[in-house]
Scaffold this motif. Structure first.
Motif, mmCIF file in Angstrom:
data_model
loop_
_atom_site.group_PDB
_atom_site.id
_atom_site.type_symbol
_atom_site.label_atom_id
_atom_site.label_comp_id
_atom_site.label_asym_id
_atom_site.label_seq_id
_atom_site.Cartn_x
_atom_site.Cartn_y
_atom_site.Cartn_z
ATOM 1 N N VAL A 109 0.860 -1.187 0.000
ATOM 2 C CA VAL A 109 0.000 0.000 0.000
ATOM 3 C C VAL A 109 0.893 1.233 0.000
ATOM 4 C CG1 VAL A 109 -1.806 1.262 1.226
ATOM 5 C CG2 VAL A 109 -1.745 -1.244 1.333
ATOM 6 N N GLY A 110 0.721 2.101 -0.988
ATOM 7 C CA GLY A 110 1.408 3.387 -1.011
ATOM 8 C C GLY A 110 0.427 4.482 -0.628
ATOM 9 N N LEU A 111 0.873 5.433 0.165
ATOM 10 C CA LEU A 111 -0.036 6.468 0.672
ATOM 11 C C LEU A 111 0.645 7.828 0.604
ATOM 12 C CD1 LEU A 111 -2.283 6.139 3.783
ATOM 13 C CD2 LEU A 111 -0.881 8.167 3.516
ATOM 14 N N THR A 112 -0.081 8.819 0.052
ATOM 15 C CA THR A 112 0.458 10.164 -0.005
ATOM 16 C C THR A 112 -0.647 11.186 0.192
ATOM 17 O OG1 THR A 112 1.975 11.606 -1.259
ATOM 18 C CG2 THR A 112 0.203 10.541 -2.505
ATOM 19 N N GLY A 113 -0.264 12.442 0.310
ATOM 20 C CA GLY A 113 -1.208 13.529 0.525
ATOM 21 C C GLY A 113 -0.470 14.710 1.126
ATOM 22 N N HIS A 160 1.356 -7.410 4.691
ATOM 23 C CA HIS A 160 1.024 -6.055 4.245
ATOM 24 C C HIS A 160 2.225 -5.144 4.464
ATOM 25 C CE1 HIS A 160 -2.753 -7.824 6.036
ATOM 26 N NE2 HIS A 160 -3.116 -7.657 4.781
ATOM 27 N N LEU A 161 2.510 -4.318 3.465
ATOM 28 C CA LEU A 161 3.487 -3.241 3.591
ATOM 29 C C LEU A 161 2.740 -1.931 3.399
ATOM 30 C CD1 LEU A 161 6.692 -4.247 1.564
ATOM 31 C CD2 LEU A 161 6.627 -3.526 3.949
ATOM 32 N N VAL A 162 2.764 -1.055 4.399
ATOM 33 C CA VAL A 162 2.087 0.240 4.309
ATOM 34 C C VAL A 162 3.161 1.310 4.276
ATOM 35 C CG1 VAL A 162 0.408 1.782 5.360
ATOM 36 C CG2 VAL A 162 0.144 -0.698 5.604
ATOM 37 N N LEU A 163 3.286 1.976 3.145
ATOM 38 C CA LEU A 163 4.419 2.853 2.893
ATOM 39 C C LEU A 163 3.971 4.282 2.613
ATOM 40 C CD1 LEU A 163 6.323 0.376 0.549
ATOM 41 C CD2 LEU A 163 6.753 0.783 2.982
ATOM 42 N N GLU A 164 4.375 5.177 3.481
ATOM 43 C CA GLU A 164 4.121 6.603 3.277
ATOM 44 C C GLU A 164 5.096 7.134 2.227
ATOM 45 O OE1 GLU A 164 4.714 10.671 5.884
ATOM 46 O OE2 GLU A 164 4.026 8.862 6.916
ATOM 47 N N MET A 165 4.584 7.924 1.287
ATOM 48 C CA MET A 165 5.415 8.452 0.207
ATOM 49 C C MET A 165 5.322 9.969 0.181
ATOM 50 S SD MET A 165 4.787 5.664 -2.837
ATOM 51 C CE MET A 165 5.282 3.938 -2.604
ATOM 52 N N ARG A 174 7.055 9.088 -8.232
ATOM 53 C CA ARG A 174 7.250 8.116 -9.314
ATOM 54 C C ARG A 174 8.469 7.244 -9.027
ATOM 55 N NH1 ARG A 174 7.759 11.475 -13.149
ATOM 56 N NH2 ARG A 174 5.528 11.605 -13.589
ATOM 57 N N TYR A 175 9.544 7.865 -8.536
ATOM 58 C CA TYR A 175 10.749 7.104 -8.207
ATOM 59 C C TYR A 175 10.485 6.145 -7.044
ATOM 60 C CZ TYR A 175 15.347 6.000 -6.345
ATOM 61 O OH TYR A 175 16.441 5.336 -5.858
ATOM 62 N N LEU A 176 9.796 6.607 -6.012
ATOM 63 C CA LEU A 176 9.526 5.753 -4.858
ATOM 64 C C LEU A 176 8.675 4.552 -5.254
ATOM 65 C CD1 LEU A 176 8.858 8.425 -2.072
ATOM 66 C CD2 LEU A 176 10.970 7.159 -2.525
ATOM 67 N N THR A 177 7.708 4.752 -6.134
ATOM 68 C CA THR A 177 6.874 3.628 -6.561
ATOM 69 C C THR A 177 7.668 2.629 -7.391
ATOM 70 O OG1 THR A 177 6.089 4.811 -8.538
ATOM 71 C CG2 THR A 177 4.755 4.995 -6.534
ATOM 72 N N SER A 178 8.766 3.063 -8.004
ATOM 73 C CA SER A 178 9.606 2.117 -8.749
ATOM 74 C C SER A 178 10.394 1.221 -7.802
ATOM 75 C CB SER A 178 10.566 2.875 -9.674
ATOM 76 O OG SER A 178 11.635 3.479 -8.941
ATOM 77 N N LEU A 179 10.627 1.692 -6.574
ATOM 78 C CA LEU A 179 11.358 0.892 -5.591
ATOM 79 C C LEU A 179 10.446 -0.122 -4.911
ATOM 80 C CD1 LEU A 179 13.488 3.638 -3.767
ATOM 81 C CD2 LEU A 179 14.045 2.324 -5.821
ATOM 82 N N THR A 180 9.234 0.299 -4.589
ATOM 83 C CA THR A 180 8.282 -0.561 -3.884
ATOM 84 C C THR A 180 6.928 -0.453 -4.590
ATOM 85 O OG1 THR A 180 7.792 1.255 -2.356
ATOM 86 C CG2 THR A 180 9.464 -0.328 -1.673
ATOM 87 N N PRO A 181 6.750 -1.122 -5.713
ATOM 88 C CA PRO A 181 5.528 -0.955 -6.513
ATOM 89 C C PRO A 181 4.270 -1.299 -5.714
ATOM 90 C CG PRO A 181 7.215 -2.118 -7.763
ATOM 91 C CD PRO A 181 7.699 -2.045 -6.355
ATOM 92 N N PRO A 182 3.375 -0.333 -5.539
ATOM 93 C CA PRO A 182 2.153 -0.605 -4.759
ATOM 94 C C PRO A 182 1.062 -1.244 -5.604
ATOM 95 C CG PRO A 182 2.229 1.701 -5.390
ATOM 96 C CD PRO A 182 3.484 1.074 -5.918
ATOM 97 N N ARG A 183 0.227 -2.055 -4.947
ATOM 98 C CA ARG A 183 -0.991 -2.538 -5.598
ATOM 99 C C ARG A 183 -2.165 -1.642 -5.242
ATOM 100 N NH1 ARG A 183 -5.412 -5.776 -4.877
ATOM 101 N NH2 ARG A 183 -4.902 -6.726 -2.867
ATOM 102 N N ILE A 184 -2.121 -1.061 -4.030
ATOM 103 C CA ILE A 184 -3.148 -0.114 -3.597
ATOM 104 C C ILE A 184 -2.480 1.236 -3.381
ATOM 105 C CG2 ILE A 184 -4.841 0.456 -1.811
ATOM 106 C CD1 ILE A 184 -5.130 -2.502 -1.225
ATOM 107 N N GLY A 185 -3.026 2.281 -3.974
ATOM 108 C CA GLY A 185 -2.495 3.631 -3.799
ATOM 109 C C GLY A 185 -3.549 4.529 -3.189
ATOM 110 N N VAL A 186 -3.184 5.239 -2.119
ATOM 111 C CA VAL A 186 -4.116 6.107 -1.396
ATOM 112 C C VAL A 186 -3.658 7.551 -1.534
ATOM 113 C CG1 VAL A 186 -5.196 6.607 0.827
ATOM 114 C CG2 VAL A 186 -4.463 4.262 0.289
ATOM 115 N N VAL A 187 -4.537 8.422 -2.002
ATOM 116 C CA VAL A 187 -4.252 9.859 -2.043
ATOM 117 C C VAL A 187 -5.262 10.546 -1.129
ATOM 118 C CG1 VAL A 187 -3.911 11.913 -3.435
ATOM 119 C CG2 VAL A 187 -3.430 9.665 -4.414
ATOM 120 N N LEU A 188 -4.744 11.194 -0.093
ATOM 121 C CA LEU A 188 -5.598 11.796 0.927
ATOM 122 C C LEU A 188 -6.161 13.141 0.517
ATOM 123 C CD1 LEU A 188 -3.320 11.043 3.999
ATOM 124 C CD2 LEU A 188 -5.379 9.797 3.328
#
Length: 485
Positions: A109-113, A160-165, A174-188
């Motif tokens: 899970v990638g999360l940003t906002g 589960h990996l929950v990763l703040e970006m 874009r670079y961070l998602t290349s390191l740990t490709p998320p299946r779920i992306g959250v934009v707050l």
């Protein structure tokens, strides 16, 4: 970390072995960048810094038990030498995540906002941890070094990996998602944090949207979890091939809050609705802004297979895992200190002030007053004066009883904004530094008062909250909301 033999490490990071003993060591411990944290089996990454060079501490890390050093030059102890240590950490993280996903079906899970990333990440992690072993970003380790270090904390059974970006510019996410490709992306949300660096809110939205652009297509399991209440975030649905799941208070949000209200203590309460049902929730956190953070976490938990009832139960139990974020201390003398001094921008300032105003209703019943002790919001660029002035005016409009602005010119703008909006006199005071604020408050506070302390991290205003809280308080936090330091 997933155990890693030397041969596999060399291949992944394209490194050269130096001073390797026989039999060759095996990485079985954590990856660390601080030699003081080295332990048996660890991999010590020797990063160059502004003040110190990690290579100078390589021998100490090995003496403490580290199996190997990841370095850009030979260091006289067992090491894998690479061209760039940061790039090597990223490659190692990418390899680890691929093993977790392909071998064990882990969900990334990638999360940003702009606001609330850390709080929403902590809530998401606490919910998912009920569904299986979960690893998440500690604090706000959300950059090209912190994110790989988080991923490398995963064990073979991690589900589960929950990763703040975070982002400081275009292309960072874009670079961070290349390191740990998320299946779920959250934009707050999309706000004005780092406005001075991006130049416009539209630029911030473009950068945050890089997360949903990186997701797999819907047919491959990709899910974009988007805030239905933020038009810029909602519009990101057009930028992704993933399935879109909306959260918020909007009627079309699949995961939404209805009948939102605050308890007399300032805790949010609402009816949670998900595609699997409804349940009532009262959160332990303070402030209505945590409803949105909770809904984002609930949406991810729904995707992980949790029922509405289980999500509601987990949300009601979840607390803050980070220090100085709405950290509440109730002193024996009846004064309440709210330490929200970790960081600040215009949106988070308003959210914290609304929480203070809600807590003020209880304070007034006890004969107490509300105090806003505020400092600079950094990185606002040309908008700095206008934004500080507006926050000062907002304090007055909320009928907060007293404002203490702390610091230089930006703090003076907070003070003048409040006075111009509310025709205030002694209700608003501008002081030069944290110690002056402490001295003023010591002489003014009385039982029932509630004091909010908030500013950008660079101001160091947590010193005010900590000093005030320690005067007669047994420990920080209420109901276990604050993690140990």
């Amino acid at each position: 970390m997933i155990p890693l033999p030397l041969a596999e490490l060399l291949t992944v990071v394209r490194g050269e072995p130096h001073d390797i003993p026989q039999p060759p060591p095996r990485i079985t411990g954590p990856v660390v960048i601080d030699s003081r944290l080295a332990e048996p089996g660890a991999l010590f990454a020797a990063l160059p810094g502004e003040r110190v060079d990690g290579h100078d501490y390589a021998a100490g890390a090995v003496a403490a038990g580290a199996a190997l050093v990841l370095a850009s030059r030979p260091v006289g102890v067992p090491a894998v030498v690479v061209e760039d240590v940061t790039d090597a950490l990223g490659a190692l993280a990418r390899h680890t995540v691929a093993r977790l996903v392909e071998g064990g079906g882990a969900i990334v899970v990638g999360l940003t906002g702009s606001v609330g990333k850390t709080s929403a990440k902590d809530l998401t992690a606490q919910l998912l941890d009920r569904a299986g072993p979960t690893v998440w970003t500690p604090g706000n380790f959300n950059n090209e070094i912190g994110l790989p270090l988080t991923a490398l904390r995963a064990e073979p059974d991690t589900r589960h990996l929950v990763l703040e970006m975070g982002a400081r510019g275009t292309g960072h996410i874009r670079y961070l998602t290349s390191l740990t490709p998320p299946r779920i992306g959250v934009v707050l949300n999309v706000g004005t944090a780092h406005l001075g660096e991006f130049g416009s809110v539209e630029g911030i939205a473009a950068a945050k949207g890089e997360l949903v652009e990186a997701l797999p297509a819907a047919a491959d399991g990709g899910v974009a979890v988007l805030n239905a209440d933020d038009p810029r975030v909602r519009a990101m649905a057009d930028r992704t091939a993933a399935r879109v799941l909306l959260f918020g208070t909007a009627p079309d949000a699949a995961v939404r809050a209805e009948d939102v209200r605050l308890t007399p203590e300032g805790r949010p309460s609402f009816r949670l609705t998900t595609p699997t049902g409804c349940a009532e929730v009262t959160m332990r956190l303070y402030g209505e802004h945590h409803v949105s953070n909770g809904l984002a976490a609930a949406a991810v938990a729904h995707e992980a297979g949790m029922s509405a009832a289980d999500i509601a139960d987990a949300l009601a139990a979840a607390g803050s895992l980070a220090r100085w974020r709405m950290e509440v201390t109730e002193r024996p003398d009846g004064v309440t200190i709210v330490n929200d001094a970790y960081n600040a921008n215009p949106e988070s300032m308003r959210a914290a002030l609304r929480a203070l105003a809600a807590m003020g209703e209880t304070a007034a019943a006890k004969g107490g007053r509300t105090w806003a002790v505020l400092g600079e919001m950094a990185e606002l660029g040309a908008r700095s004066r206008a934004e500080h002035d507006e926050v000062g005016r907002f304090v007055a409009r909320l009928h907060v009883n007293r404002l203490v602005s702390v610091g230089g010119q930006e703090a003076a703008w907070l003070d003048s904004g409040a006075k111009n909006e509310g025709s205030w006199g002694e209700e608003s005071v501008h002081v030069s530094d944290a110690q002056a604020a402490v001295t003023l408050l010591r002489g003014e506070l009385r039982p029932g008062d509630v004091v909010l302390v908030k500013a950008s991290r660079s101001v160091g205003l947590e010193r005010v909250a900590l000093q005030l809280a320690q005067e007669g308080a047994e420990a920080p936090g209420v109901d276990g909301e604050v993690a140990a330091p």
